[in-house]
Write an enzyme that holds these catalytic residues in place. Structure first.
Site, PDB file in Angstrom:
ATOM      1  CG  PHE A  23      44.324  15.666  70.651  1.00  0.00           C
ATOM      2  CD1 PHE A  23      44.612  16.934  71.120  1.00  0.00           C
ATOM      3  CD2 PHE A  23      44.832  15.279  69.422  1.00  0.00           C
ATOM      4  CE1 PHE A  23      45.396  17.801  70.382  1.00  0.00           C
ATOM      5  CE2 PHE A  23      45.606  16.146  68.680  1.00  0.00           C
ATOM      6  CZ  PHE A  23      45.896  17.413  69.154  1.00  0.00           C
ATOM      7  CE1 TYR A  24      40.933   6.825  73.535  1.00  0.00           C
ATOM      8  CE2 TYR A  24      42.343   6.566  75.455  1.00  0.00           C
ATOM      9  CZ  TYR A  24      41.278   6.152  74.684  1.00  0.00           C
ATOM     10  OH  TYR A  24      40.548   5.052  75.078  1.00  0.00           O
ATOM     11  CG  ASN A  25      45.887  10.963  77.750  1.00  0.00           C
ATOM     12  OD1 ASN A  25      46.034   9.798  78.081  1.00  0.00           O
ATOM     13  ND2 ASN A  25      46.764  11.591  76.971  1.00  0.00           N
TER      14      ASN A  25
END
Length: 245
Positions: free
Chosen positions: A151-153
């Site tokens: 999810f970070y990207n």
């Protein structure tokens, strides 16, 4: 903009890049304010930098964002710079983790919705003061995703897009809208296992300050410039190279 003689609020300012920013900015500015979720980290930051002021809060919660706004408005109304720095990450396999949707919600709330919410809440405060600015921290991963981060990207890519739109829509506003894209930086965020290419927080922040003070609105720190170019010229190669590190 010149990063001196300001009152600066840094979210996630109790460790890592946020704490390095606080340490660098406290030397040349009127006040540096920080916030974070963990009281112990905030207290350690205060021990290291006695001049800073802090508020313990969780910006993933809308009520805490409003409490942060009210604290600044009541006690530090001359705040003119907001640095959206706080972020969290999960290193998980999307299909194998039964709690993955809860983790997705936590990252989206912290990494994306909180900076959006704080930008809206703080705009009136910043605009009342000289040289107002919103500086949002993203990453080179907005161009090429790292597959260990489900999810970070995506949250940072969405934030990158939001900042571009915000900058365009603020053409009649006095607020400078600045984005800083960091490469891998050796901080506690990597939980003791930074990649070999990671640069020090001191180098990263020093580069950031230099570029912001040149007037750049979209700052690519270190090898982010190379990653951006490679992603445009040979996106598949960029993806392979980044995910082989």
């Amino acid at each position: 903009m010149v990063l001196q003689n300001n009152t600066v609020l840094i979210t996630g300012g109790s460790s890592g890049i946020g704490l390095e920013l606080a340490q660098r900015l406290i030397e040349r500015n009127n006040e540096v304010l920080i916030c974070g979720r963990t009281p112990e980290k905030l207290q350690r930051a205060r021990q290291k930098l006695p001049e800073i002021k802090y508020l313990q809060c969780d910006i993933s919660k809308p009520a805490d964002c409003e409490r942060l706004r009210n604290w600044v408005l009541e006690e530090h109304p001359d705040c003119n710079v907001l640095i959206n720095n706080a972020a969290i990450v999960h290193v998980e396999n999307f299909f194998q983790d039964d709690d993955i949707l809860d983790k997705a919600d936590a990252e989206i709330q912290t990494n994306l919705l909180a900076p959006i919410r704080l930008s809206k809440l703080f705009a009136p405060i910043l605009s009342n003061n000289k040289n107002p600015a919103i500086i949002t921290i993203t990453t080179g991963l907005v161009y090429v995703p790292r597959t260990i981060y489900p999810f970070y990207n995506a949250t940072k890519s969405a934030l990158h897009s939001f900042v571009q739109v915000l900058r365009s829509q603020s053409s009649d506003s006095p607020i400078d809208i600045i984005e800083v894209q960091f490469p891998a930086v050796d901080t506690p965020w990597h939980q003791g296992n930074p990649p070999d290419i990671a640069i020090s927080a001191k180098e990263a922040v020093g580069n950031m300050i230099q570029e912001v003070e040149k007037g750049n609105k979209e700052v690519q720190v270190g090898k982010v410039k190379l990653l951006y170019l490679l992603s445009r010229i040979a996106p598949k190669l960029a993806f392979r190279k980044l995910n082989s590190l």
